[in-house]
Write a protein that holds these residues in place. Structure first.
Motif, PDB file in Angstrom:
ATOM      1  N   PRO A   1       0.802  -1.218   0.000  1.00  0.00           N
ATOM      2  CA  PRO A   1       0.000   0.000   0.000  1.00  0.00           C
ATOM      3  C   PRO A   1       0.844   1.281   0.000  1.00  0.00           C
ATOM      4  N   MET A   2       2.121   1.174   0.388  1.00  0.00           N
ATOM      5  CA  MET A   2       3.005   2.342   0.308  1.00  0.00           C
ATOM      6  C   MET A   2       3.152   2.814  -1.134  1.00  0.00           C
ATOM      7  N   VAL A   3       3.064   1.885  -2.082  1.00  0.00           N
ATOM      8  CA  VAL A   3       3.137   2.251  -3.498  1.00  0.00           C
ATOM      9  C   VAL A   3       1.931   3.127  -3.837  1.00  0.00           C
ATOM     10  N   LEU A   4       0.755   2.665  -3.433  1.00  0.00           N
ATOM     11  CA  LEU A   4      -0.472   3.420  -3.718  1.00  0.00           C
ATOM     12  C   LEU A   4      -0.452   4.774  -3.008  1.00  0.00           C
ATOM     13  N   GLY A   5       0.021   4.783  -1.769  1.00  0.00           N
ATOM     14  CA  GLY A   5       0.110   6.030  -1.023  1.00  0.00           C
ATOM     15  C   GLY A   5       1.074   7.008  -1.656  1.00  0.00           C
ATOM     16  N   SER A   6       2.205   6.508  -2.108  1.00  0.00           N
ATOM     17  CA  SER A   6       3.212   7.368  -2.748  1.00  0.00           C
ATOM     18  C   SER A   6       2.701   7.965  -4.052  1.00  0.00           C
TER      19      SER A   6
END
Length: 189
Positions: free
Chosen positions: A107-112
């Protein structure tokens, strides 16, 4: 029939990458694993080599994708974020309102990319700081609009069954849970 692509980068978490593939295929969903390494081979976070169905470079477009999936694991999630093509595909998928799933560190990818802004989401504890603009739920999985996020390795089965439920009816999901002894695990049977 629904079509799902799952992006695999070196360092992905095995259970988070392979269990959703297993469950979706058992449920009759076409899911293709897509290597972003430049090779069809991907090394997992625990040094198991997996052969993906396709290489990213072999796909001209993900327009036919009903869903894009990202497994977690480190450095798998950071390797996905570093891949411009994956980021572009995720943005396009989201702009069309089509489904996206990410679990654990992913989810860090989506958040970034700003895809979680104003949404509820979950992730592996400690990675919530990378989910810019999201409301962290700390649940096993969280669905908000077209995006589902999962907490981590132990959440993989309920997360994957929820993903399957987007494409088949609840009776089929329940039967698969029964056949795979998941209901026995959860104490529901």
């Amino acid at each position: 029939m629904a079509k799902v692509y799952e992006f695999l980068a070196n360092g992905f978490e095995e259970i988070e990458g392979l269990a959703p593939v297993d469950i979706l295929r058992r449920g009759g969903i076409e899911i293709k694993t897509v290597s972003v390494t430049g090779s069809e081979f991907v090394e997992t976070s625990h040094h198991v080599t997996v052969k993906a169905d396709l290489k990213f470079e072999d796909i001209s477009s993900f327009d036919d994708a009903d869903m894009l999936l990202l497994p977690g694991g480190m450095p798998g999630a950071t390797n996905l974020l570093a891949h411009e093509g994956v980021c572009r595909a995720l943005r396009e998928q989201n702009n069309k309102g089509k489904r996206i799933g990410a679990i654990c560190a992913a989810p860090m990818v989506l958040g970034s990319l700003g895809l979680l802004h104003g949404r509820k989401a979950t992730c592996y504890p400690g990675f919530e700081k990378y989910m810019k603009g999201a409301e962290y739920t700390h649940d096993l999985f969280t669905t908000d609009g077209n995006i589902i996020t999962g907490e981590g390795p132990a959440a993989t089965l309920p997360y994957a069954y929820k993903v399957l439920s987007f494409f088949v009816d609840e009776d089929k999901v329940r039967q698969l849970q029964r056949d795979m002894m998941y209901l026995h695990l959860t104490g529901e049977e």
